[in-house]
Design a protein around this motif. Structure first.
Motif, PDB file in Angstrom:
ATOM      1  N   MET A   1       0.858  -1.162   0.000  1.00  0.00           N
ATOM      2  CA  MET A   1       0.000   0.000   0.000  1.00  0.00           C
ATOM      3  C   MET A   1       0.907   1.228   0.000  1.00  0.00           C
ATOM      4  O   MET A   1       1.860   1.307   0.746  1.00  0.00           O
ATOM      5  N   LEU A   2       0.580   2.169  -0.841  1.00  0.00           N
ATOM      6  CA  LEU A   2       1.375   3.377  -0.963  1.00  0.00           C
ATOM      7  C   LEU A   2       0.919   4.402   0.051  1.00  0.00           C
ATOM      8  O   LEU A   2      -0.232   4.759   0.118  1.00  0.00           O
ATOM      9  N   LYS A   3       1.839   4.849   0.900  1.00  0.00           N
ATOM     10  CA  LYS A   3       1.545   5.916   1.850  1.00  0.00           C
ATOM     11  C   LYS A   3       2.250   7.150   1.340  1.00  0.00           C
ATOM     12  O   LYS A   3       3.333   7.086   0.800  1.00  0.00           O
ATOM     13  N   THR A   4       1.633   8.278   1.525  1.00  0.00           N
ATOM     14  CA  THR A   4       2.175   9.493   0.962  1.00  0.00           C
ATOM     15  C   THR A   4       2.296  10.570   2.015  1.00  0.00           C
ATOM     16  O   THR A   4       1.673  10.501   3.056  1.00  0.00           O
ATOM     17  N   SER A   5       3.113  11.561   1.761  1.00  0.00           N
ATOM     18  CA  SER A   5       3.313  12.652   2.698  1.00  0.00           C
ATOM     19  C   SER A   5       2.324  13.770   2.445  1.00  0.00           C
ATOM     20  O   SER A   5       1.641  13.804   1.435  1.00  0.00           O
ATOM     21  N   LEU A   6       2.253  14.705   3.378  1.00  0.00           N
ATOM     22  CA  LEU A   6       1.366  15.854   3.199  1.00  0.00           C
ATOM     23  C   LEU A   6       1.761  16.675   1.990  1.00  0.00           C
ATOM     24  O   LEU A   6       0.915  17.249   1.315  1.00  0.00           O
ATOM     25  N   THR A   7       3.045  16.714   1.669  1.00  0.00           N
ATOM     26  CA  THR A   7       3.497  17.451   0.492  1.00  0.00           C
ATOM     27  C   THR A   7       2.897  16.840  -0.765  1.00  0.00           C
ATOM     28  O   THR A   7       2.407  17.545  -1.643  1.00  0.00           O
ATOM     29  N   SER A   8       2.911  15.517  -0.845  1.00  0.00           N
ATOM     30  CA  SER A   8       2.324  14.838  -2.000  1.00  0.00           C
ATOM     31  C   SER A   8       0.830  15.067  -2.067  1.00  0.00           C
ATOM     32  O   SER A   8       0.267  15.237  -3.140  1.00  0.00           O
ATOM     33  N   VAL A   9       0.183  15.060  -0.901  1.00  0.00           N
ATOM     34  CA  VAL A   9      -1.254  15.305  -0.857  1.00  0.00           C
ATOM     35  C   VAL A   9      -1.554  16.708  -1.373  1.00  0.00           C
ATOM     36  O   VAL A   9      -2.464  16.906  -2.174  1.00  0.00           O
ATOM     37  N   ALA A  10      -0.771  17.671  -0.931  1.00  0.00           N
ATOM     38  CA  ALA A  10      -0.975  19.045  -1.401  1.00  0.00           C
ATOM     39  C   ALA A  10      -0.820  19.116  -2.916  1.00  0.00           C
ATOM     40  O   ALA A  10      -1.589  19.795  -3.594  1.00  0.00           O
ATOM     41  N   ALA A  11       0.157  18.406  -3.450  1.00  0.00           N
ATOM     42  CA  ALA A  11       0.358  18.407  -4.896  1.00  0.00           C
ATOM     43  C   ALA A  11      -0.823  17.745  -5.609  1.00  0.00           C
ATOM     44  O   ALA A  11      -1.292  18.229  -6.637  1.00  0.00           O
ATOM     45  N   LEU A  12      -1.323  16.638  -5.045  1.00  0.00           N
ATOM     46  CA  LEU A  12      -2.459  15.953  -5.656  1.00  0.00           C
ATOM     47  C   LEU A  12      -3.715  16.800  -5.626  1.00  0.00           C
ATOM     48  O   LEU A  12      -4.535  16.749  -6.531  1.00  0.00           O
ATOM     49  N   LEU A  13      -3.859  17.575  -4.560  1.00  0.00           N
ATOM     50  CA  LEU A  13      -5.059  18.380  -4.417  1.00  0.00           C
ATOM     51  C   LEU A  13      -4.878  19.798  -4.916  1.00  0.00           C
ATOM     52  O   LEU A  13      -5.761  20.625  -4.769  1.00  0.00           O
ATOM     53  N   GLY A  14      -3.754  20.087  -5.538  1.00  0.00           N
ATOM     54  CA  GLY A  14      -3.524  21.427  -6.085  1.00  0.00           C
ATOM     55  C   GLY A  14      -4.283  21.569  -7.379  1.00  0.00           C
ATOM     56  O   GLY A  14      -3.741  21.431  -8.467  1.00  0.00           O
ATOM     57  N   PHE A  15      -5.565  21.865  -7.277  1.00  0.00           N
ATOM     58  CA  PHE A  15      -6.467  21.828  -8.412  1.00  0.00           C
ATOM     59  C   PHE A  15      -6.382  23.031  -9.332  1.00  0.00           C
ATOM     60  O   PHE A  15      -7.032  23.046 -10.359  1.00  0.00           O
ATOM     61  N   ALA A  16      -5.635  24.063  -8.986  1.00  0.00           N
ATOM     62  CA  ALA A  16      -5.596  25.269  -9.821  1.00  0.00           C
ATOM     63  C   ALA A  16      -5.185  24.890 -11.240  1.00  0.00           C
ATOM     64  O   ALA A  16      -4.182  24.236 -11.467  1.00  0.00           O
ATOM     65  N   GLY A  17      -5.989  25.294 -12.186  1.00  0.00           N
ATOM     66  CA  GLY A  17      -5.671  25.038 -13.587  1.00  0.00           C
ATOM     67  C   GLY A  17      -6.152  23.708 -14.115  1.00  0.00           C
ATOM     68  O   GLY A  17      -6.014  23.433 -15.289  1.00  0.00           O
ATOM     69  N   LEU A  18      -6.728  22.864 -13.269  1.00  0.00           N
ATOM     70  CA  LEU A  18      -7.221  21.573 -13.730  1.00  0.00           C
ATOM     71  C   LEU A  18      -8.657  21.708 -14.202  1.00  0.00           C
ATOM     72  O   LEU A  18      -9.435  22.478 -13.669  1.00  0.00           O
ATOM     73  N   SER A  19      -9.018  20.933 -15.194  1.00  0.00           N
ATOM     74  CA  SER A  19     -10.416  20.902 -15.612  1.00  0.00           C
ATOM     75  C   SER A  19     -11.154  19.902 -14.735  1.00  0.00           C
ATOM     76  O   SER A  19     -10.541  19.116 -14.027  1.00  0.00           O
ATOM     77  N   MET A  20     -12.468  19.911 -14.805  1.00  0.00           N
ATOM     78  CA  MET A  20     -13.258  18.988 -13.988  1.00  0.00           C
ATOM     79  C   MET A  20     -12.899  17.533 -14.285  1.00  0.00           C
ATOM     80  O   MET A  20     -12.955  16.698 -13.415  1.00  0.00           O
ATOM     81  N   ASP A  22     -10.060  16.362 -14.751  1.00  0.00           N
ATOM     82  CA  ASP A  22      -8.787  16.037 -14.119  1.00  0.00           C
ATOM     83  C   ASP A  22      -8.875  15.881 -12.605  1.00  0.00           C
ATOM     84  O   ASP A  22      -7.890  15.550 -11.967  1.00  0.00           O
ATOM     85  N   VAL A  23     -10.010  16.143 -12.018  1.00  0.00           N
ATOM     86  CA  VAL A  23     -10.160  16.053 -10.569  1.00  0.00           C
ATOM     87  C   VAL A  23     -10.073  14.591 -10.149  1.00  0.00           C
ATOM     88  O   VAL A  23     -10.806  13.744 -10.669  1.00  0.00           O
ATOM     89  N   PRO A  24      -9.178  14.265  -9.221  1.00  0.00           N
ATOM     90  CA  PRO A  24      -9.077  12.865  -8.796  1.00  0.00           C
ATOM     91  C   PRO A  24     -10.317  12.429  -8.039  1.00  0.00           C
ATOM     92  O   PRO A  24     -10.982  13.232  -7.391  1.00  0.00           O
ATOM     93  N   LYS A  25     -10.624  11.142  -8.142  1.00  0.00           N
ATOM     94  CA  LYS A  25     -11.700  10.560  -7.347  1.00  0.00           C
ATOM     95  C   LYS A  25     -11.111  10.248  -5.982  1.00  0.00           C
ATOM     96  O   LYS A  25     -10.088   9.570  -5.885  1.00  0.00           O
TER      97      LYS A  25
END
Length: 147
Positions: A1-20, A22-25
């Motif tokens: 199982m892949l565990k990630t850091s808060l930095t990675s989470v921030a990058a994943l949730l950095g939605f600026a400029g993404l279209s709908m 591209d939003v992760p589920k």
């Protein structure tokens, strides 16, 4: 199982400029985590909740719709095995390709010791629930207090 850091989470949730498209589920385990993630995703998307409000996170049996939400997730936030021991296997099996954030393992978190006693057990307001106004509680909350 892949565990990630808060930095990675921030990058994943950095939605600026993404279209709908591209939003992760995103899937979350319990309502408080869902509320936090929903706030971050506000206006962009809505995370799925695996353990419904009112269900016990300790021994919940997933419904097919909840399993589907996990299997479709690109990102999963959950407290961890201490709260939802049954969910670890489900996350590993159903969310194989998802980034997984186990909140109990994040650096900088504070895990309090197990607490019990008067402040952490069922309580009584000292009044009968039959003869007073609801003072902001729902009918369901009154039923919970009565148990």
């Amino acid at each position: 199982m892949l565990k990630t850091s808060l930095t990675s989470v921030a990058a994943l949730l950095g939605f600026a400029g993404l279209s709908m498209a591209d939003v992760p589920k995103v899937a979350t385990d319990i309502a408080p985590v869902h509320g936090l993630v929903a706030r971050v995703m506000q206006g962009v998307g809505e995370p799925s909740l695996v353990v419904p409000v009112g269900a016990s996170p300790h021994d919940h049996s997933m419904r097919p719709s909840e399993a589907l939400a996990l299997s479709q997730a690109d990102l999963v936030f959950w407290v961890g095995e201490a709260l939802t021991p049954w969910l670890e296997g489900a996350v590993e099996e159903l969310a194989k390709d998802a980034q997984v954030v186990e909140l109990m393992t994040l650096k900088g978190g504070l895990a309090l010791p197990f607490r019990q006693g008067v402040g952490f057990e069922a309580h009584d307001h000292g009044v009968s629930h039959d003869d007073h106004d609801d003072h902001g509680h729902t009918a369901e909350a009154h039923e919970e207090h009565a148990e």
